[in-house]
Scaffold this motif. Structure first.
Motif, PDB file in Angstrom:
ATOM      1  N   ASN A 171      13.028  10.940  -8.917  1.00 56.60           N
ATOM      2  CA  ASN A 171      14.124  10.833  -9.877  1.00 56.60           C
ATOM      3  C   ASN A 171      13.637  10.624 -11.310  1.00 56.60           C
ATOM      4  O   ASN A 171      14.440  10.314 -12.187  1.00 56.60           O
ATOM      5  N   GLY A 172      12.339  10.774 -11.540  1.00 56.58           N
ATOM      6  CA  GLY A 172      11.797  10.630 -12.879  1.00 56.58           C
ATOM      7  C   GLY A 172      11.275   9.254 -13.215  1.00 56.58           C
ATOM      8  O   GLY A 172      10.708   9.063 -14.298  1.00 56.58           O
ATOM      9  N   GLU A 173      11.456   8.283 -12.332  1.00 54.85           N
ATOM     10  CA  GLU A 173      10.976   6.939 -12.627  1.00 54.85           C
ATOM     11  C   GLU A 173       9.456   6.868 -12.491  1.00 54.85           C
ATOM     12  O   GLU A 173       8.841   7.665 -11.798  1.00 54.85           O
ATOM     13  N   ILE A 174       8.857   5.900 -13.172  1.00 54.33           N
ATOM     14  CA  ILE A 174       7.408   5.685 -13.129  1.00 54.33           C
ATOM     15  C   ILE A 174       7.132   4.402 -12.351  1.00 54.33           C
ATOM     16  O   ILE A 174       7.696   3.348 -12.655  1.00 54.33           O
ATOM     17  N   TRP A 175       6.290   4.523 -11.340  1.00 58.33           N
ATOM     18  CA  TRP A 175       5.900   3.385 -10.517  1.00 58.33           C
ATOM     19  C   TRP A 175       4.488   2.952 -10.919  1.00 58.33           C
ATOM     20  O   TRP A 175       3.581   3.770 -10.997  1.00 58.33           O
ATOM     21  N   TYR A 176       4.328   1.657 -11.166  1.00 57.29           N
ATOM     22  CA  TYR A 176       3.014   1.074 -11.434  1.00 57.29           C
ATOM     23  C   TYR A 176       2.577   0.345 -10.158  1.00 57.29           C
ATOM     24  O   TYR A 176       3.115  -0.713  -9.821  1.00 57.29           O
ATOM     25  N   VAL A 177       1.626   0.918  -9.473  1.00 60.88           N
ATOM     26  CA  VAL A 177       1.182   0.404  -8.180  1.00 60.88           C
ATOM     27  C   VAL A 177      -0.196  -0.212  -8.347  1.00 60.88           C
ATOM     28  O   VAL A 177      -1.138   0.457  -8.790  1.00 60.88           O
ATOM     29  N   ARG A 178      -0.313  -1.486  -8.014  1.00 59.01           N
ATOM     30  CA  ARG A 178      -1.621  -2.139  -8.051  1.00 59.01           C
ATOM     31  C   ARG A 178      -2.482  -1.599  -6.918  1.00 59.01           C
ATOM     32  O   ARG A 178      -2.029  -1.467  -5.776  1.00 59.01           O
ATOM     33  N   ASN A 179      -3.725  -1.303  -7.244  1.00 60.49           N
ATOM     34  CA  ASN A 179      -4.604  -0.705  -6.241  1.00 60.49           C
ATOM     35  C   ASN A 179      -4.866  -1.628  -5.064  1.00 60.49           C
ATOM     36  O   ASN A 179      -5.074  -1.176  -3.941  1.00 60.49           O
ATOM     37  N   GLY A 180      -4.851  -2.933  -5.308  1.00 62.17           N
ATOM     38  CA  GLY A 180      -5.073  -3.870  -4.211  1.00 62.17           C
ATOM     39  C   GLY A 180      -3.906  -3.980  -3.258  1.00 62.17           C
ATOM     40  O   GLY A 180      -4.057  -4.497  -2.143  1.00 62.17           O
ATOM     41  N   GLU A 181      -2.703  -3.522  -3.669  1.00 61.95           N
ATOM     42  CA  GLU A 181      -1.524  -3.590  -2.809  1.00 61.95           C
ATOM     43  C   GLU A 181      -1.402  -2.388  -1.883  1.00 61.95           C
ATOM     44  O   GLU A 181      -0.565  -2.381  -0.988  1.00 61.95           O
ATOM     45  N   VAL A 182      -2.205  -1.364  -2.093  1.00 61.19           N
ATOM     46  CA  VAL A 182      -2.115  -0.145  -1.297  1.00 61.19           C
ATOM     47  C   VAL A 182      -2.903  -0.351  -0.015  1.00 61.19           C
ATOM     48  O   VAL A 182      -4.131  -0.521  -0.045  1.00 61.19           O
ATOM     49  N   LYS A 183      -2.210  -0.336   1.122  1.00 57.94           N
ATOM     50  CA  LYS A 183      -2.851  -0.503   2.424  1.00 57.94           C
ATOM     51  C   LYS A 183      -3.147   0.826   3.090  1.00 57.94           C
ATOM     52  O   LYS A 183      -4.069   0.938   3.878  1.00 57.94           O
ATOM     53  N   ARG A 184      -2.351   1.830   2.824  1.00 62.92           N
ATOM     54  CA  ARG A 184      -2.596   3.162   3.368  1.00 62.92           C
ATOM     55  C   ARG A 184      -2.032   4.180   2.390  1.00 62.92           C
ATOM     56  O   ARG A 184      -1.084   3.921   1.657  1.00 62.92           O
ATOM     57  N   ILE A 185      -2.666   5.350   2.355  1.00 58.68           N
ATOM     58  CA  ILE A 185      -2.300   6.408   1.411  1.00 58.68           C
ATOM     59  C   ILE A 185      -2.145   7.708   2.186  1.00 58.68           C
ATOM     60  O   ILE A 185      -3.032   8.089   2.952  1.00 58.68           O
ATOM     61  N   GLY A 186      -1.028   8.353   2.006  1.00 54.50           N
ATOM     62  CA  GLY A 186      -0.814   9.685   2.554  1.00 54.50           C
ATOM     63  C   GLY A 186      -0.821  10.701   1.430  1.00 54.50           C
ATOM     64  O   GLY A 186       0.107  10.730   0.617  1.00 54.50           O
ATOM     65  N   ASN A 187      -1.885  11.503   1.354  1.00 51.54           N
ATOM     66  CA  ASN A 187      -2.023  12.501   0.298  1.00 51.54           C
ATOM     67  C   ASN A 187      -1.469  13.824   0.810  1.00 51.54           C
ATOM     68  O   ASN A 187      -2.013  14.417   1.739  1.00 51.54           O
ATOM     69  N   MET A 188      -0.373  14.270   0.193  1.00 45.72           N
ATOM     70  CA  MET A 188       0.275  15.506   0.602  1.00 45.72           C
ATOM     71  C   MET A 188      -0.170  16.711  -0.227  1.00 45.72           C
ATOM     72  O   MET A 188       0.450  17.765  -0.165  1.00 45.72           O
ATOM     73  N   SER A 189      -1.248  16.547  -0.997  1.00 41.05           N
ATOM     74  CA  SER A 189      -1.743  17.638  -1.837  1.00 41.05           C
ATOM     75  C   SER A 189      -3.175  18.017  -1.519  1.00 41.05           C
ATOM     76  O   SER A 189      -3.801  18.737  -2.286  1.00 41.05           O
ATOM     77  N   GLN A 190      -3.712  17.544  -0.437  1.00 44.90           N
ATOM     78  CA  GLN A 190      -5.085  17.866  -0.071  1.00 44.90           C
ATOM     79  C   GLN A 190      -5.111  18.959   0.979  1.00 44.90           C
ATOM     80  O   GLN A 190      -4.286  18.977   1.894  1.00 44.90           O
TER      81      GLN A 190
END
Length: 341
Positions: A171-190
């Motif tokens: 929706n155009g919003e910007i999310w600021y995500v701390r790297n230490g809070e990320v437990k898993r990442i799903g990359n849909m562009s690889q």
């Protein structure tokens, strides 16, 4: 005065030697820092050129790296390596200079250790974010332009930092995500993406003809721009996914460029529908039953009759319909005997 002069005369050689050693240490540290930083810069530039000149087959199996992503990743890795090198070289030079000045380093190191432990406990989240960001960049888990699902937020990566990653939401919003809070990442562009389309046809349709029409529509799609670059493999008709009493579901699959699965699936549905219309193949689905319009409930006040004037015996209406009293006929005496002439 004589004692001071003799003390200076006895120690000036040591002071001169110590000063020369300090100057030599500083010169060596500065020169070594410049050389190491240049080596790191050249190494990072070579890594970026190697990623850009990777073979096509390797790029398809790995991830597609654009210029902005390579630039930010190279800058982040180079910044970390240069900072670490400067800290090690200058820190070692400072300790060496203090030892030349015959300063006892034991209390200083003990105080630095206690301060480091206190700062580590107070800023453990900051250290966690920093270390997580370093490993994310070194492992190239994602980059600028990738669409990722970080658990706490989903969107397109617009900036990768050592502490915070910025995502642009749907929706155009910007999310600021701390790297230490990320437990898993799903990359849909690889690598590549898969577009899956389910086509529902009638139970009595000829499956061979359905396959032929879908294959022809897919081949036409693969010959036109920009779909000839988006589609990485020919569209494949997998076969029947399920069969019910009144319809069959044929599943179609296409391997596409990362991030183009949804648009490819929409275009493929569009062309299959038009091809079926030309071939006279009917697309069926669950029939939607029309719900009859319900009449509004009757008004409770309308079911109650208005009060009648006849219910009140003293009303003029009730008195006008009251039966007349029993009056004897004319010529009949009140006693009921025969009338006399």
């Amino acid at each position: 005065m004589t004692n001071a002069a003799s003390w200076v005369d006895e120690n000036w050689q040591g002071w001169l030697a110590a000063g020369l050693r300090i100057v030599l240490i500083l010169v060596i540290a500065v020169v070594l820092r410049i050389v190491v930083r240049r080596m790191i810069t050249k190494l990072i530039a070579r890594m970026a050129r190697g990623a850009s000149s990777a073979p096509i087959g390797r790029a398809l199996d790995g991830l597609l790296v654009n210029a902005e992503r390579r630039r930010q990743r190279s800058e982040a890795i180079g910044s970390v390596l240069r900072s670490v090198a400067s800290f090690v070289i200058l820190g070692t030079a400072a300790l060496t200079i203090l030892s030349v000045l015959q300063i006892n380093l034991a209390p200083l190191l003990a105080s630095a250790g206690v301060a480091g432990v206190a700062i580590g406990f107070g800023a453990r989240n900051l250290v966690t974010d920093f270390l997580s960001g370093v490993f994310m960049i070194l492992e190239d888990q994602y980059g600028v332009g990738d669409v990722i699902d970080a658990g706490v937020a989903t969107g397109t990566v617009i900036e990768v930092g050592l502490r915070v990653t910025k995502l642009r939401g749907d929706n155009g919003e910007i999310w600021y995500v701390r790297n230490g809070e990320v437990k898993r990442i799903g990359n849909m562009s690889q690598g590549w993406a898969t577009a899956v389309v389910d086509v529902q046809v009638g139970y009595g349709e000829d499956l061979d003809r359905v396959r032929e029409v879908i294959t022809r529509a897919a081949e036409e799609l693969a010959k036109e721009e920009p779909w000839n670059e988006v589609l990485w493999e020919p569209v494949e008709v997998l076969g029947l996914d399920s069969v019910t009493g009144d319809m069959m579901i044929v599943q179609v699959q296409a391997k596409t460029m990362p991030g183009k699965a949804l648009s490819t699936a929409r275009e493929l549905r569009w062309r299959i529908k038009r091809a079926f219309d030309r071939a006279g193949i009917r697309i069926v689905g669950t029939a939607v039953q029309a719900v009859p319009a319900q009449e509004p409930p009757p008004d409770p006040s309308a079911a109650v009759a208005p009060p009648s004037a006849m219910s009140n015996p003293t009303s003029p209406q009730a008195q006008s319909v009251e039966p007349l009293p029993n009056v004897p006929p004319t010529g009949t005496p009140p006693g009921g005997g025969p009338a006399t002439k």
